[in-house]
Scaffold this active site. Structure first.
Site, PDB file in Angstrom:
ATOM      1  N   GLU A 185       0.014 -50.585  -3.803  1.00  0.00           N
ATOM      2  CA  GLU A 185      -1.311 -50.150  -3.339  1.00  0.00           C
ATOM      3  C   GLU A 185      -2.385 -50.737  -4.248  1.00  0.00           C
ATOM      4  O   GLU A 185      -2.716 -50.131  -5.274  1.00  0.00           O
ATOM      5  CB  GLU A 185      -1.429 -48.628  -3.461  1.00  0.00           C
ATOM      6  CG  GLU A 185      -0.467 -47.825  -2.662  1.00  0.00           C
ATOM      7  CD  GLU A 185      -1.044 -46.436  -2.426  1.00  0.00           C
ATOM      8  OE1 GLU A 185      -1.300 -46.130  -1.260  1.00  0.00           O
ATOM      9  OE2 GLU A 185      -1.283 -45.709  -3.404  1.00  0.00           O
ATOM     10  N   HIS A 223      -0.195 -42.717  -8.962  1.00  0.00           N
ATOM     11  CA  HIS A 223      -1.182 -43.161  -7.976  1.00  0.00           C
ATOM     12  C   HIS A 223      -2.385 -43.738  -8.727  1.00  0.00           C
ATOM     13  O   HIS A 223      -2.777 -43.209  -9.773  1.00  0.00           O
ATOM     14  CB  HIS A 223      -1.612 -41.986  -7.088  1.00  0.00           C
ATOM     15  CG  HIS A 223      -2.424 -42.429  -5.909  1.00  0.00           C
ATOM     16  ND1 HIS A 223      -3.753 -42.753  -6.022  1.00  0.00           N
ATOM     17  CD2 HIS A 223      -2.085 -42.628  -4.618  1.00  0.00           C
ATOM     18  CE1 HIS A 223      -4.199 -43.133  -4.830  1.00  0.00           C
ATOM     19  NE2 HIS A 223      -3.206 -43.061  -3.956  1.00  0.00           N
TER      20      HIS A 223
END
Ligand code: PGA
Length: 259
Positions: free
Chosen positions: A175, A99
């Site tokens: 993302e 992430h």
């Protein structure tokens, strides 16, 4: 909505124990709607995995568990880490890897991400990886963004490609860092272009490898809310990865309503 699109709820460190049951109840309340087209994956913080697992079981909720990170080895002297094997035993079918909040804070490097992906795809008994990639800054040209994404994918999947490991359990989440938590998602045109570029890189990297007949799902993440979730699901998408909008009872309710 694409049939059985993945809706990953990344709870980060933002959901306290007492909010888990109300959030799970909402999923149960909307289960008919969800089961028509979506597959919900809840990623709580590590210490709340068991509590969330119990809440899902008690209410027969149509959702599965994921984690937000894992160690790059199964065992060893890694103080403070959690083994993917332990996550699987706790009931996690998925784990988010790389992430951008971990990449930028130095908690993950290209090398640790590569090792984690290789470990997870090397055994069906471990959670399936959701590999996060994305530009750190808004780049002026599409070519520059695609170059950066290609480099991230190629580095993360280097070992997997070399060892010809199957990629049928791999999930990718696009993302861009600047879209996370800012209320400014990418435009649908940009999403379509990135989705296509990422698919091309994966095809090129794995043509002929086991599992390539299976299409690697590519999810979108970054400021997904009830205002845009349908648009992101209706483009050729594998699903969405949602942070903020899935962490509060009222925002999750609004989101589930429009599915
Ligand atoms: P956001 O977070 O939906 O709050 O932008 C997404 C993520 O960090 O995974």
């Amino acid at each position: 909505m694409t049939s059985h699109a993945m809706i990953v709820l990344n709870w980060k460190m933002n959901v306290p124990k007492e909010r888990i049951t109300p959030l799970v109840r909402l999923i149960v309340k909307n289960s008919l709607k969800i089961s028509r087209g979506a597959h919900i994956i809840i990623c709580p913080s590590h210490e709340l995995i068991t509590v969330t697992a119990d809440a899902l079981k008690r209410s027969h909720a149509d959702a599965v568990l994921g984690a937000q990170n894992c160690a790059q080895t199964l065992w060893g002297a890694h103080t403070g880490e959690i083994s993917p094997q332990s996550l699987k035993r706790l009931g996690c079918s998925y784990v988010i890897i790389g992430h951008s909040e971990r990449r930028v804070s130095g908690l993950d490097s290209d090398e640790s991400i590569r090792e984690k992906i290789e470990l997870l795809l090397g055994s069906d008994d471990l959670p399936a990886p959701i590999l996060c990639i994305g530009e750190r800054q808004r780049v002026k040209s599409d070519a520059a963004a695609i170059k950066a994404l290609t480099a991230q994918i190629t580095t993360a999947l280097k070992g997997v490609a070399q060892k010809k490991l199957p990629v049928d359990r791999l999930i990718i989440a696009y993302e861009p860092l600047w879209a996370i938590g800012t209320g400014e998602p990418v435009s649908l045109d940009v999403w379509r272009a990135r989705h296509e570029a990422i698919s091309r890189v994966i095809q090129k990297l794995f043509s002929g490898a086991p599992g390539t007949r299976h299409i690697v799902p590519i999810l979108y993440g970054g400021s997904v809310s009830e205002k845009n979730v349908r648009n992101f699901l209706e483009t050729p998408s594998g699903g969405v990865l949602i942070g903020g909008a899935g962490q509060q009872v009222d925002s999750l309710e609004r989101l589930l309503k429009v599915l």
